[in-house]
Motif scaffolding. Structure first.
Motif, PDB file in Angstrom:
ATOM      1  N   GLU A 213       9.295   0.252 -17.279  1.00 17.63           N
ATOM      2  CA  GLU A 213       8.441   1.646 -16.856  1.00 17.63           C
ATOM      3  C   GLU A 213       8.075   2.416 -17.880  1.00 17.63           C
ATOM      4  OE1 GLU A 213      10.724  -0.270 -13.325  1.00 17.63           O
ATOM      5  OE2 GLU A 213      11.069   0.819 -15.032  1.00 17.63           O
ATOM      6  N   GLY A 214       9.038   2.422 -18.737  1.00 13.07           N
ATOM      7  CA  GLY A 214       8.981   3.416 -19.919  1.00 13.07           C
ATOM      8  C   GLY A 214      10.118   4.366 -19.679  1.00 13.07           C
ATOM      9  N   PHE A 215      11.171   4.472 -19.180  1.00 14.46           N
ATOM     10  CA  PHE A 215      12.002   5.317 -19.135  1.00 14.46           C
ATOM     11  C   PHE A 215      13.153   4.914 -20.285  1.00 14.46           C
ATOM     12  CE2 PHE A 215      10.296   6.019 -14.936  1.00 14.46           C
ATOM     13  CZ  PHE A 215      10.619   7.284 -14.583  1.00 14.46           C
ATOM     14  N   LEU A 216      13.462   5.858 -21.099  1.00 11.06           N
ATOM     15  CA  LEU A 216      14.633   5.621 -21.862  1.00 11.06           C
ATOM     16  C   LEU A 216      16.102   5.816 -21.549  1.00 11.06           C
ATOM     17  CD1 LEU A 216      12.045   5.588 -23.826  1.00 11.06           C
ATOM     18  CD2 LEU A 216      13.301   6.622 -25.739  1.00 11.06           C
ATOM     19  N   TYR A 217      17.062   5.188 -21.859  1.00  9.41           N
ATOM     20  CA  TYR A 217      18.445   5.496 -21.702  1.00  9.41           C
ATOM     21  C   TYR A 217      19.116   5.079 -22.652  1.00  9.41           C
ATOM     22  CZ  TYR A 217      16.621   5.866 -16.853  1.00  9.41           C
ATOM     23  OH  TYR A 217      15.947   6.335 -15.811  1.00  9.41           O
ATOM     24  N   ASP A 218      20.027   6.157 -23.042  1.00 10.41           N
ATOM     25  CA  ASP A 218      21.270   5.888 -24.176  1.00 10.41           C
ATOM     26  C   ASP A 218      22.383   5.098 -23.370  1.00 10.41           C
ATOM     27  OD1 ASP A 218      19.633   7.317 -26.200  1.00 10.41           O
ATOM     28  OD2 ASP A 218      21.147   8.873 -26.149  1.00 10.41           O
ATOM     29  N   VAL A 219      22.659   4.233 -24.228  1.00 11.58           N
ATOM     30  CA  VAL A 219      24.053   3.500 -23.816  1.00 11.58           C
ATOM     31  C   VAL A 219      25.334   4.656 -23.749  1.00 11.58           C
ATOM     32  CG1 VAL A 219      23.202   1.276 -24.448  1.00 11.58           C
ATOM     33  CG2 VAL A 219      24.723   2.417 -26.004  1.00 11.58           C
ATOM     34  N   GLY A 220      25.154   5.630 -22.903  1.00  9.65           N
ATOM     35  CA  GLY A 220      26.040   6.526 -22.446  1.00  9.65           C
ATOM     36  C   GLY A 220      25.761   7.916 -23.111  1.00  9.65           C
ATOM     37  N   GLY A 221      26.397   9.128 -22.733  1.00  9.13           N
ATOM     38  CA  GLY A 221      25.913  10.477 -23.315  1.00  9.13           C
ATOM     39  C   GLY A 221      26.197  10.639 -24.673  1.00  9.13           C
ATOM     40  N   HIS A 222      25.384  10.721 -25.499  1.00  9.28           N
ATOM     41  CA  HIS A 222      25.240  10.914 -26.859  1.00  9.28           C
ATOM     42  C   HIS A 222      24.312  12.061 -27.334  1.00  9.28           C
ATOM     43  CE1 HIS A 222      27.281   7.033 -27.383  1.00  9.28           C
ATOM     44  NE2 HIS A 222      26.293   6.447 -27.029  1.00  9.28           N
ATOM     45  N   VAL A 223      24.867  13.103 -28.084  1.00  9.02           N
ATOM     46  CA  VAL A 223      24.367  13.973 -28.555  1.00  9.02           C
ATOM     47  C   VAL A 223      24.687  14.218 -30.159  1.00  9.02           C
ATOM     48  CG1 VAL A 223      23.714  15.155 -26.610  1.00  9.02           C
ATOM     49  CG2 VAL A 223      25.620  15.747 -27.923  1.00  9.02           C
TER      50      VAL A 223
ATOM     51  N   PRO B  96       8.126   8.483 -19.095  1.00  9.38           N
ATOM     52  CA  PRO B  96       6.632   8.067 -19.047  1.00  9.38           C
ATOM     53  C   PRO B  96       5.791   9.490 -19.214  1.00  9.38           C
ATOM     54  CG  PRO B  96       7.505   6.537 -17.572  1.00  9.38           C
ATOM     55  CD  PRO B  96       8.514   7.312 -17.946  1.00  9.38           C
ATOM     56  N   GLN B  97       4.630   9.433 -19.691  1.00  7.36           N
ATOM     57  CA  GLN B  97       3.686  10.564 -19.551  1.00  7.36           C
ATOM     58  C   GLN B  97       3.260  10.663 -18.182  1.00  7.36           C
ATOM     59  OE1 GLN B  97       3.638  12.525 -22.394  1.00  7.36           O
ATOM     60  NE2 GLN B  97       5.252  11.476 -22.797  1.00  7.36           N
ATOM     61  N   ALA B  98       2.898  11.811 -17.828  1.00  4.88           N
ATOM     62  CA  ALA B  98       2.525  12.129 -16.197  1.00  4.88           C
ATOM     63  C   ALA B  98       1.199  11.427 -15.869  1.00  4.88           C
ATOM     64  CB  ALA B  98       2.375  13.673 -16.321  1.00  4.88           C
ATOM     65  N   ASN B  99       0.562  10.850 -16.745  1.00  5.68           N
ATOM     66  CA  ASN B  99      -0.783  10.211 -16.394  1.00  5.68           C
ATOM     67  C   ASN B  99      -0.632   8.726 -16.138  1.00  5.68           C
ATOM     68  OD1 ASN B  99      -0.468   9.479 -19.198  1.00  5.68           O
ATOM     69  ND2 ASN B  99      -2.515   9.861 -19.762  1.00  5.68           N
ATOM     70  N   VAL B 100       0.750   8.070 -16.554  1.00  8.45           N
ATOM     71  CA  VAL B 100       1.315   6.778 -16.362  1.00  8.45           C
ATOM     72  C   VAL B 100       1.256   6.741 -14.821  1.00  8.45           C
ATOM     73  CG1 VAL B 100       2.969   5.139 -16.775  1.00  8.45           C
ATOM     74  CG2 VAL B 100       2.043   6.615 -18.616  1.00  8.45           C
ATOM     75  N   LYS B 101       0.611   5.575 -14.298  1.00 13.75           N
ATOM     76  CA  LYS B 101       0.875   5.304 -12.885  1.00 13.75           C
ATOM     77  C   LYS B 101       1.868   4.163 -12.487  1.00 13.75           C
ATOM     78  CE  LYS B 101      -4.159   6.533 -11.560  1.00 13.75           C
ATOM     79  NZ  LYS B 101      -5.305   6.117 -10.975  1.00 13.75           N
TER      80      LYS B 101
ATOM     81  N   ALA C  50       0.744   2.263  -6.872  1.00  9.52           N
ATOM     82  CA  ALA C  50       0.969   3.140  -8.062  1.00  9.52           C
ATOM     83  C   ALA C  50      -0.029   4.313  -8.139  1.00  9.52           C
ATOM     84  CB  ALA C  50       0.489   2.351  -9.531  1.00  9.52           C
ATOM     85  N   LYS C  51       0.992   5.464  -8.677  1.00 11.18           N
ATOM     86  CA  LYS C  51       0.476   6.602  -8.716  1.00 11.18           C
ATOM     87  C   LYS C  51       1.020   7.469 -10.052  1.00 11.18           C
ATOM     88  CE  LYS C  51       2.562   8.214  -5.057  1.00 11.18           C
ATOM     89  NZ  LYS C  51       3.013   8.873  -3.819  1.00 11.18           N
ATOM     90  N   ALA C  52       0.182   8.677 -10.278  1.00 16.57           N
ATOM     91  CA  ALA C  52       0.610   9.278 -11.508  1.00 16.57           C
ATOM     92  C   ALA C  52       1.900  10.154 -11.222  1.00 16.57           C
ATOM     93  CB  ALA C  52      -0.517  10.251 -11.793  1.00 16.57           C
ATOM     94  N   GLY C  53       2.512  10.524 -12.553  1.00 16.69           N
ATOM     95  CA  GLY C  53       3.729  11.377 -12.424  1.00 16.69           C
ATOM     96  C   GLY C  53       3.419  13.030 -12.074  1.00 16.69           C
ATOM     97  N   PRO C  54       4.044  13.938 -12.454  1.00 17.52           N
ATOM     98  CA  PRO C  54       5.232  13.673 -13.411  1.00 17.52           C
ATOM     99  C   PRO C  54       6.463  13.038 -13.446  1.00 17.52           C
ATOM    100  CG  PRO C  54       5.194  15.907 -12.424  1.00 17.52           C
ATOM    101  CD  PRO C  54       4.007  15.419 -11.934  1.00 17.52           C
ATOM    102  N   TYR C  55       7.243  12.788 -14.170  1.00 18.08           N
ATOM    103  CA  TYR C  55       8.321  12.081 -14.177  1.00 18.08           C
ATOM    104  C   TYR C  55       9.671  12.813 -14.742  1.00 18.08           C
ATOM    105  CZ  TYR C  55       4.841   8.380 -13.226  1.00 18.08           C
ATOM    106  OH  TYR C  55       3.915   7.626 -12.743  1.00 18.08           O
ATOM    107  N   TRP C  56      10.663  12.437 -14.002  1.00 14.11           N
ATOM    108  CA  TRP C  56      11.990  13.038 -14.920  1.00 14.11           C
ATOM    109  C   TRP C  56      13.233  12.177 -14.317  1.00 14.11           C
ATOM    110  CZ3 TRP C  56      16.170  15.131 -12.053  1.00 14.11           C
ATOM    111  CH2 TRP C  56      16.332  15.246 -10.616  1.00 14.11           C
ATOM    112  N   SER C  57      14.363  12.020 -15.469  1.00 14.15           N
ATOM    113  CA  SER C  57      15.208  11.088 -15.265  1.00 14.15           C
ATOM    114  C   SER C  57      16.490  11.614 -15.314  1.00 14.15           C
ATOM    115  CB  SER C  57      15.022  10.045 -16.409  1.00 14.15           C
ATOM    116  OG  SER C  57      15.058  10.408 -17.396  1.00 14.15           O
TER     117      SER C  57
END
Length: 516
Positions: free
Chosen positions: A54-64, A340-345, A362-369
């Protein structure tokens, strides 16, 4: 003896931060032939990033990214040189306790707790301060350190349950030499003042300010670093990579049967796995005294505006048993490109509380994770089959999401080696294991290669590779491996390689005194 198919002066196994640090230094020095191997097509190792369909990114653990080294900063700035390659954040972190958000570090902010808990915590801190004035005995384990520094109140309310959720072993089975700058020791006078005035303490720690890449998650950093290296020296996507390591003939056999000879080997694979591939009984025995926990990373992609109670929070800690995770990161806050950007359905795959969605259109966003981390060990088993369901319910229980939240994506990945645990037995095993390997020309380095959590961050790991190469080529002291307190004592400052060399004469003198 059959000649190897390929020979290099220095062979590097693993394209995570440590292996890339070694490769970067080898390429910079240009004094030896070298090759880097990794089974993955993509560099990064335990600092890589996954992308869902779907286009969501996830690090393999909490990294900064925060740094103790200017050399590390320079290498990252070379790889990602533009100002808009990065976002810089002020850490906003809280502990979820008693259905409240207590600012991090918890032990400095008990003024936010209910009165009864404030009293218990203050009583414990006073008892600990009185005991510390008369005690002539150092804490023998992490649990004793907690009680000595913070008292029984904070120990029972936060430190013991939280650390068990992180490490998956009781605090009584962990040593306390690893702590360094990682755990804030409370100041009794400041805490008392804050309790009376109902104030919170300010930001603390080396990661109070941190950087995060604008694109590609944390893994994007290491792809960019790898792109600064000559392609002919990188052998990625090697299926199965290493089948056997023969320390006597100094050859590595790959899954396909091909062999690579070397003069020195920098191995970033877990040292217990290395021991098995070597088939050395003594090395296997020593590695058997090392303990680790497994990490599960669970991600949830949500449609809608981020809730007000989440705001600009970065990561959050969870000591209580109303959720399986010990930490949650609001990953969408780090970069607008982590979802994903808000216009992605996208269709809604479920409602958080498990009820059927009224529409799968399918509907548009916005999205958060959200990105959650859950530990597992023989002392802390978990139920794999329900881990996503249990995590979502935990998010509802802790007010991270509402029961009617629209979930459009879920993610789960298990990392067998998640945390190298600083158990009571660790240092004795490492003091024999690492020198034995090095005497055979094998530099076992990295988060699980050298098994030292206190120097297991991305900057530390990178420099473990750099300094291993400096030792191989010029006999330089490996400061990060051998002097963690010195390295970490420069928190929020810069340490140049030249600065490290400036103290070598002092360190060498100290070593000579010890030997004599």
């Amino acid at each position: 003896m059959t000649s190897p198919d390929t020979y290099v002066d220095v062979l590097v196994i693993g394209a995570g931060p440590t292996g890339l640090g070694a490769a970067k230094r080898l390429n910079q020095l240009n004094e030896a032939s070298w090759l880097l191997l990794d089974s993955s097509d993509t560099p990064g190792g335990l600092a890589s990033t996954d992308i869902t369909s779907e286009g969501f990114l996830y690090d393999v653990g909490g990294h900064v990214i925060f740094s103790h080294y200017k050399y590390f900063d320079d290498c990252l700035n070379e790889a990602l040189p533009r100002e808009d390659d990065w976002y810089t954040h002020q850490r906003i972190s809280y502990v979820r306790c008693r259905n409240l958000w207590v600012p991090y570090p918890f032990q400095n902010n008990i003024s936010m707790l209910p009165k009864d808990d404030q009293v218990n915590c203050m009583n414990g801190m006073i008892d600990a301060a009185l005991e510390a004035r008369v005690s002539n005995k150092k804490p023998q384990n992490f649990d004793e350190w907690i009680v000595r520094m913070m008292g029984e109140g904070i120990a029972d309310l936060f430190m013991r349950p939280y650390n068990f959720k992180v490490w998956a072993v009781p605090t009584t089975k962990m040593q306390c030499e690893w702590l360094g700058e990682r755990v804030a020791a409370p100041d009794l006078k400041t805490v008392t003042k804050n309790v009376i005035l109902q104030k919170t303490a300010g930001n603390w720690g080396p990661n109070a300010t941190f950087r995060f890449p604008a694109h590609g998650g944390t893994g994007g950093i290491w792809i960019a670093v790898a792109n600064t290296l000559p392609k002919d020296n990188l052998k990625l996507g090697v299926k199965g990579t290493v089948e056997r390591v023969d320390a006597e003939s100094k050859t590595v056999t790959l899954k396909d049967g091909k062999t690579i000879g070397y003069s020195r080997l920098v191995s970033t694979m877990a040292v217990d796995s290395l021991a098995e591939k070597m088939g050395d009984e003594e090395v296997v025995r020593l590695a058997g005294d090392l303990f680790y926990s497994t990490t599960h990373v669970v991600g949830i992609g949500i449609r809608g505006v981020r809730p007000e109670n989440i705001g600009d929070k970065c990561w959050l800690y969870f000591p209580e048993d109303d959720c399986p995770f010990y930490r949650a990161t609001i990953f969408s806050n780090y970069s607008p490109n982590n979802q994903p950007q808000a216009n992605v359905k996208l269709p809604t795959i479920r409602i958080a509380n498990g009820t059927e969605s009224n529409s799968h259109e399918a509907k548009a966003g916005p999205y958060w994770s959200l990105m959650m981390e859950i530990s597992e060990s023989t002392m802390k088993p978990i139920k794999h089959s329900t881990i996503i369901e249990d995590t979502i319910q935990g998010c509802i229980n802790t007010n991270l999401i509402s029961a009617d939240a629209e979930i459009v994506s879920t993610y789960h990945r298990r990392f067998d080696h998640g945390y190298p645990t600083p158990t009571l037995e660790r240092d004795t095993a490492l003091s024999q294991l690492l020198p034995k390997l090095q005497s055979k020309g094998i530099y076992s380095r990295g988060r699980f290669g050298s098994w030292k959590y206190e120097v297991g961050n991305q900057d530390h790991s990178f420099m473990l590779g750099v300094e291993a190469v400096d030792n191989i080529m010029h006999g330089a002291t490996e400061l990060t491996l051998n002097y963690p307190d010195f390295v970490n004592g420069r928190a929020n400052g810069e340490r140049r390689l030249a600065e490290g060399r400036a103290v070598l004469s002092t360190l060498a003198a100290d070593e000579k005194v010890v030997r004599n």
